[in-house]
Structure formats: structure tokens, C-alpha cells
Design a protein around this motif. Sequence first.
Motif, PDB file in Angstrom:
ATOM      1  N   SER A   1      69.682  23.513  88.559  1.00 20.52           N
ATOM      2  CA  SER A   1      69.024  22.257  88.895  1.00 20.52           C
ATOM      3  C   SER A   1      69.916  21.408  89.795  1.00 20.52           C
ATOM      4  CB  SER A   1      68.723  21.483  87.609  1.00 20.52           C
ATOM      5  OG  SER A   1      68.285  20.175  87.923  1.00 20.52           O
ATOM      6  N   PRO A   2      69.315  20.681  90.732  1.00 18.10           N
ATOM      7  CA  PRO A   2      70.108  19.762  91.563  1.00 18.10           C
ATOM      8  C   PRO A   2      70.566  18.529  90.774  1.00 18.10           C
ATOM      9  CG  PRO A   2      67.786  19.560  92.112  1.00 18.10           C
ATOM     10  CD  PRO A   2      67.903  20.702  91.136  1.00 18.10           C
ATOM     11  N   LEU A   3      69.999  18.317  89.597  1.00 14.68           N
ATOM     12  CA  LEU A   3      70.384  17.182  88.761  1.00 14.68           C
ATOM     13  C   LEU A   3      71.726  17.478  88.096  1.00 14.68           C
ATOM     14  CD1 LEU A   3      66.918  16.624  87.073  1.00 14.68           C
ATOM     15  CD2 LEU A   3      67.848  15.407  89.049  1.00 14.68           C
ATOM     16  N   THR A   4      72.508  16.427  87.865  1.00 14.70           N
ATOM     17  CA  THR A   4      73.830  16.637  87.266  1.00 14.70           C
ATOM     18  C   THR A   4      74.097  15.759  86.052  1.00 14.70           C
ATOM     19  OG1 THR A   4      74.809  15.041  88.783  1.00 14.70           O
ATOM     20  CG2 THR A   4      74.876  17.371  89.447  1.00 14.70           C
ATOM     21  N   LYS A   5      73.360  14.670  85.904  1.00 16.12           N
ATOM     22  CA  LYS A   5      73.606  13.754  84.792  1.00 16.12           C
ATOM     23  C   LYS A   5      72.839  14.198  83.548  1.00 16.12           C
ATOM     24  CE  LYS A   5      74.641   9.805  87.641  1.00 16.12           C
ATOM     25  NZ  LYS A   5      74.287   8.445  88.023  1.00 16.12           N
ATOM     26  N   HIS A   6      73.477  13.996  82.405  1.00 20.68           N
ATOM     27  CA  HIS A   6      72.926  14.459  81.135  1.00 20.68           C
ATOM     28  C   HIS A   6      71.474  14.008  80.925  1.00 20.68           C
ATOM     29  CE1 HIS A   6      73.320  15.774  76.891  1.00 20.68           C
ATOM     30  NE2 HIS A   6      72.429  14.824  76.713  1.00 20.68           N
ATOM     31  N   MET A   7      71.245  12.718  80.978  1.00 21.81           N
ATOM     32  CA  MET A   7      69.904  12.216  80.671  1.00 21.81           C
ATOM     33  C   MET A   7      68.885  12.574  81.751  1.00 21.81           C
ATOM     34  SD  MET A   7      69.921  11.305  77.639  1.00 21.81           S
ATOM     35  CE  MET A   7      68.216  10.787  77.588  1.00 21.81           C
ATOM     36  N   GLU A   8      69.314  12.735  82.986  1.00 17.45           N
ATOM     37  CA  GLU A   8      68.399  13.210  84.034  1.00 17.45           C
ATOM     38  C   GLU A   8      67.912  14.615  83.693  1.00 17.45           C
ATOM     39  OE1 GLU A   8      70.140  11.037  88.056  1.00 17.45           O
ATOM     40  OE2 GLU A   8      70.826  13.053  87.562  1.00 17.45           O
ATOM     41  N   LEU A   9      68.847  15.458  83.280  1.00 20.36           N
ATOM     42  CA  LEU A   9      68.497  16.827  82.922  1.00 20.36           C
ATOM     43  C   LEU A   9      67.608  16.876  81.680  1.00 20.36           C
ATOM     44  CD1 LEU A   9      71.973  18.364  83.677  1.00 20.36           C
ATOM     45  CD2 LEU A   9      69.834  19.107  84.752  1.00 20.36           C
TER      46      LEU A   9
ATOM     47  N   SER B   1      65.529  14.531  80.658  1.00 18.08           N
ATOM     48  CA  SER B   1      64.205  14.057  81.070  1.00 18.08           C
ATOM     49  C   SER B   1      63.453  15.120  81.861  1.00 18.08           C
ATOM     50  CB  SER B   1      64.329  12.788  81.913  1.00 18.08           C
ATOM     51  OG  SER B   1      64.817  11.738  81.125  1.00 18.08           O
ATOM     52  N   TRP B   2      64.158  15.839  82.703  1.00 19.19           N
ATOM     53  CA  TRP B   2      63.565  16.906  83.503  1.00 19.19           C
ATOM     54  C   TRP B   2      63.034  18.031  82.600  1.00 19.19           C
ATOM     55  CZ3 TRP B   2      66.077  21.827  84.460  1.00 19.19           C
ATOM     56  CH2 TRP B   2      65.395  22.642  85.355  1.00 19.19           C
ATOM     57  N   LEU B   3      63.832  18.457  81.635  1.00 17.89           N
ATOM     58  CA  LEU B   3      63.386  19.514  80.719  1.00 17.89           C
ATOM     59  C   LEU B   3      62.172  19.063  79.908  1.00 17.89           C
ATOM     60  CD1 LEU B   3      66.776  20.928  79.384  1.00 17.89           C
ATOM     61  CD2 LEU B   3      65.137  22.103  80.872  1.00 17.89           C
ATOM     62  N   LYS B   4      62.164  17.811  79.509  1.00 18.64           N
ATOM     63  CA  LYS B   4      61.041  17.285  78.743  1.00 18.64           C
ATOM     64  C   LYS B   4      59.783  17.197  79.611  1.00 18.64           C
ATOM     65  CE  LYS B   4      61.971  13.641  76.211  1.00 18.64           C
ATOM     66  NZ  LYS B   4      62.567  12.352  75.792  1.00 18.64           N
ATOM     67  N   GLY B   5      59.923  16.664  80.809  1.00 19.80           N
ATOM     68  CA  GLY B   5      58.770  16.456  81.687  1.00 19.80           C
ATOM     69  C   GLY B   5      58.242  17.714  82.337  1.00 19.80           C
TER      70      GLY B   5
ATOM     71  N   HIS C   1      59.149  21.019  81.566  1.00 20.57           N
ATOM     72  CA  HIS C   1      59.077  22.229  80.740  1.00 20.57           C
ATOM     73  C   HIS C   1      58.558  21.980  79.329  1.00 20.57           C
ATOM     74  CE1 HIS C   1      61.013  24.593  83.866  1.00 20.57           C
ATOM     75  NE2 HIS C   1      61.840  23.572  84.028  1.00 20.57           N
ATOM     76  N   GLY C   2      58.255  20.722  78.998  1.00 15.57           N
ATOM     77  CA  GLY C   2      57.637  20.404  77.725  1.00 15.57           C
ATOM     78  C   GLY C   2      58.529  20.507  76.496  1.00 15.57           C
ATOM     79  N   LEU C   3      59.834  20.458  76.695  1.00 19.11           N
ATOM     80  CA  LEU C   3      60.742  20.518  75.551  1.00 19.11           C
ATOM     81  C   LEU C   3      60.762  19.175  74.828  1.00 19.11           C
ATOM     82  CD1 LEU C   3      61.832  22.999  77.251  1.00 19.11           C
ATOM     83  CD2 LEU C   3      63.992  22.537  76.140  1.00 19.11           C
ATOM     84  N   GLY C   4      61.022  19.232  73.530  1.00 19.62           N
ATOM     85  CA  GLY C   4      61.232  18.021  72.765  1.00 19.62           C
ATOM     86  C   GLY C   4      62.602  17.447  73.093  1.00 19.62           C
ATOM     87  N   HIS C   5      62.820  16.198  72.757  1.00 20.48           N
ATOM     88  CA  HIS C   5      64.066  15.527  73.107  1.00 20.48           C
ATOM     89  C   HIS C   5      65.294  16.219  72.501  1.00 20.48           C
ATOM     90  CE1 HIS C   5      66.661  12.266  74.396  1.00 20.48           C
ATOM     91  NE2 HIS C   5      67.247  12.376  73.207  1.00 20.48           N
ATOM     92  N   GLY C   6      65.247  16.535  71.223  1.00 17.35           N
ATOM     93  CA  GLY C   6      66.393  17.163  70.560  1.00 17.35           C
ATOM     94  C   GLY C   6      66.739  18.514  71.157  1.00 17.35           C
ATOM     95  N   HIS C   7      65.725  19.315  71.453  1.00 18.62           N
ATOM     96  CA  HIS C   7      65.965  20.627  72.040  1.00 18.62           C
ATOM     97  C   HIS C   7      66.528  20.500  73.452  1.00 18.62           C
ATOM     98  CE1 HIS C   7      62.922  22.691  69.134  1.00 18.62           C
ATOM     99  NE2 HIS C   7      64.119  22.538  68.595  1.00 18.62           N
ATOM    100  N   ALA C   8      65.947  19.621  74.248  1.00 20.75           N
ATOM    101  CA  ALA C   8      66.447  19.419  75.612  1.00 20.75           C
ATOM    102  C   ALA C   8      67.885  18.904  75.577  1.00 20.75           C
ATOM    103  CB  ALA C   8      65.546  18.435  76.358  1.00 20.75           C
ATOM    104  N   ASN C   9      68.154  17.964  74.700  1.00 25.49           N
ATOM    105  CA  ASN C   9      69.491  17.393  74.581  1.00 25.49           C
ATOM    106  C   ASN C   9      70.513  18.461  74.195  1.00 25.49           C
ATOM    107  OD1 ASN C   9      71.144  14.940  74.584  1.00 25.49           O
ATOM    108  ND2 ASN C   9      71.360  15.349  72.401  1.00 25.49           N
ATOM    109  N   ALA C  10      70.160  19.321  73.254  1.00 26.43           N
ATOM    110  CA  ALA C  10      71.075  20.381  72.817  1.00 26.43           C
ATOM    111  C   ALA C  10      71.380  21.356  73.953  1.00 26.43           C
ATOM    112  CB  ALA C  10      70.479  21.134  71.631  1.00 26.43           C
TER     113      ALA C  10
END
Length: 69
Positions: A34-42, A44-48, A50-59
Motif C-alpha cells: 500500500s502507498p499508505l504508511t501511517k498506522h491509522m490510515e492503513l 481505515s483502508w483495510l476497514k473501508g 476490505h471490510g475488516l473489523g477495527h480490531g482485526h485491521a489494527n492487529a
Amino acid sequence: MAENVVKGPASYFPSIEKKYGRPVSEWQELIRSSPLTKHMELVSWLKGEHGLGHGHANALVAHALAGGK
């Protein structure tokens, strides 16, 4: 006798693979490419995208940004 208990972000990996049908290695590659580099950007991207939940995307992001350690 020491127990092999997985802790931290990796403790989510079995449920991530089961729920979303992709191996963690594939998610890690998506994050790294991904061209994104910041934790919360990534996260949010996974959630939006790819439909991941917050905890899974965060992990997944935490593990990827830590170098997969």
C-alpha cells in the motif's frame, strides 16, 4: 512446563484467516504494498476497502509495521 500462548497482534490471526478467508501473509503483503504508511490510515483502508473489523485491521497493521515480529 511453559505454555505456547500467542500474545499481541498475532493472537488475532486464526480468527482473521477464518473470517476473511485469506492467509495473514496475504494481508501483510497488501499492507506492505500500500502507498499508505501511517498506522491509522492503513487501518481505515483495510476497514473501508476490505471490510475488516477495527480490531482485526489494527492487529494486522501493528504486526506489519513492527516488521512481522
